[in-house]
Design an enzyme around this catalytic site. Structure first.
Site, PDB file in Angstrom:
ATOM      1  N   ARG A 170       6.808  -1.318  -3.161  1.00  0.00           N
ATOM      2  CA  ARG A 170       7.309  -1.126  -1.802  1.00  0.00           C
ATOM      3  C   ARG A 170       8.089   0.188  -1.789  1.00  0.00           C
ATOM      4  O   ARG A 170       8.675   0.582  -2.798  1.00  0.00           O
ATOM      5  CB  ARG A 170       8.225  -2.280  -1.388  1.00  0.00           C
ATOM      6  N   LYS A 199      12.326  -8.086  -3.513  1.00  0.00           N
ATOM      7  CA  LYS A 199      13.151  -8.846  -2.582  1.00  0.00           C
ATOM      8  C   LYS A 199      14.023  -9.834  -3.343  1.00  0.00           C
ATOM      9  O   LYS A 199      13.571 -10.487  -4.274  1.00  0.00           O
ATOM     10  CB  LYS A 199      12.266  -9.581  -1.567  1.00  0.00           C
ATOM     11  N   HIS A 274       3.231   1.488   3.029  1.00  0.00           N
ATOM     12  CA  HIS A 274       2.655   0.168   2.814  1.00  0.00           C
ATOM     13  C   HIS A 274       1.129   0.229   2.746  1.00  0.00           C
ATOM     14  O   HIS A 274       0.502  -0.655   2.164  1.00  0.00           O
ATOM     15  CB  HIS A 274       3.105  -0.782   3.928  1.00  0.00           C
ATOM     16  N   ARG A 277       0.316   0.502  -0.764  1.00  0.00           N
ATOM     17  CA  ARG A 277       0.505  -0.809  -1.413  1.00  0.00           C
ATOM     18  C   ARG A 277      -0.684  -1.722  -1.131  1.00  0.00           C
ATOM     19  O   ARG A 277      -1.204  -2.385  -2.039  1.00  0.00           O
ATOM     20  CB  ARG A 277       1.800  -1.438  -0.915  1.00  0.00           C
ATOM     21  N   HIS A 300       4.837 -10.916  -5.289  1.00  0.00           N
ATOM     22  CA  HIS A 300       4.777 -11.973  -4.285  1.00  0.00           C
ATOM     23  C   HIS A 300       5.261 -13.284  -4.893  1.00  0.00           C
ATOM     24  O   HIS A 300       4.880 -13.641  -6.011  1.00  0.00           O
ATOM     25  CB  HIS A 300       3.343 -12.162  -3.783  1.00  0.00           C
ATOM     26  N   TYR A 309      -5.569 -10.527   0.652  1.00  0.00           N
ATOM     27  CA  TYR A 309      -6.344  -9.362   0.221  1.00  0.00           C
ATOM     28  C   TYR A 309      -7.764  -9.738  -0.175  1.00  0.00           C
ATOM     29  O   TYR A 309      -8.668  -8.903  -0.123  1.00  0.00           O
ATOM     30  CB  TYR A 309      -5.645  -8.671  -0.958  1.00  0.00           C
TER      31      TYR A 309
END
Length: 329
Positions: A170, A199, A274, A277, A300, A309
């Site tokens: 990110r 995150k 992004h 990414r 994730h 994806y």
């Protein structure tokens, strides 16, 4: 890292106007200190709860004990249409807002502030699945090669873009890196492994490909020292990617770097950090990578997030089949 003191003041300034608002400030403080949410996630929660606070005030719900399930449900149902008296939200934004409100009321119930949780059975609207946008390998290559590396800034730009595509990081993770997060010896010897902090400050290790490693080597040896020399003693920073004043490169500047490179490469459409990414994940899956490996590389929490994806690659397979098979159409 953002400190509790650094977030507390602006949160309370805007939320102290009502009793529910003050409790929302306490909840945000809890999420910062106990859950370790990133500044960006915390800011999104804050916006969502400010919207909820305005709704409650408009409904004369001045005490949190007077909030009912019907009131929370009315708020949730009005998000997409603006029936809550505010600007309509997209399905995804509406869903996130309901999640923030549910978390707030659950916090109050667990803390014993309220006897019940009026949001327990209120669910966010179902958001339509939006496929991530990826560009082709050729387009990525053109963007990377469009950077002029004859200047220190150009060497930094090439290293940054190669890094984003090589690691799937990110943009906030990339600009948040310090030099110590990438071993110079590993970059020179390869293959390097980079520490990324996602995150919730979750750490993961991601390999750095040879193209990115060479670009990083050139930047660290020939560019970063001169950029760092422009910083004052007050602005000195261990940041990996530096701006022209020797400070940490911002997300906005990184976005501008990619936009400029995409324009030079004549890559049409919206290209953002992004996008690299998304392209990283899509190209890995097209190359045969396991979806759970891609999940780990992207950071994730759930493989369900990564599986979107696979829909992109399935669409590609259908397109190739339709174009190549003699009896496909």
């Amino acid at each position: 890292m953002t400190t509790a003191e650094g977030v507390q003041a602006p949160v309370q300034d805007e939320l102290q106007t009502t009793a529910p608002g003050r409790l929302m400030g306490e909840y945000l403080q809890h999420m910062l200190v106990e859950r370790g949410l990133s500044a960006n996630t915390l800011a999104a929660y804050r916006r969502d709860l400010l919207r909820y606070q305005r709704f409650l005030a408009a409904q004369d719900a001045h005490l949190i004990e007077g909030v009912t399930r019907q009131l929370v449900s009315a708020f949730a149902q009005g998000l997409a249409t603006g029936a809550d008296g505010q600007a309509p939200l997209s399905p995804r934004s509406a869903a996130r807002t309901v999640v923030a409100v549910r978390g707030f009321h659950r916090f109050l119930a667990l803390e014993g502030t309220t006897a019940t949780d009026p949001a327990e059975d209120v669910h966010p609207p179902v958001a339509g699945q939006r496929l991530p946008k990826a560009i082709s390998v050729d387009e990525v290559t053109r963007i990377l090669e469009a950077v002029d590396t004859s200047t220190p800034a150009g060497l930094r730009d090439r290293a940054l873009l190669e890094f984003l595509y090589s690691t799937g990081a990110r943009i906030s993770e990339a600009v948040g890196l310090d030099v110590d997060d990438v071993s110079v010896d590993e970059v020179l010897e390869g293959p390097a492994v980079v520490r990324l902090f996602g995150k919730g400050s979750k750490e993961r290790l991601v390999p750095l490909g040879s193209y990115a490693a060479r670009a990083m080597d050139a930047y660290l040896v020939r560019s970063r020292p001169s950029l760092a020399a422009t910083a004052t003693a007050k602005n000195s920073t261990p940041a990996l990617f530096l701006n022209l004043r020797g400070g940490r490169l911002s997300r906005q500047s990184a976005w501008s770097i990619l936009k400029t490179a995409a324009e030079r490469a004549h890559v049409s459409g919206e290209v953002s950090p992004h996008t690299l990414r998304h392209s990283f994940a899509t190209h890995l899956l097209q190359g045969g990578a396991d979806v759970r490996v891609v999940q780990e590389l992207l950071g994730h929490a759930s493989v369900t997030t990564t599986q979107v994806y696979t829909l992109v690659t399935a669409d590609t397979l259908r397109e190739v089949y339709a174009a190549a098979h003699p009896r496909a159409l």
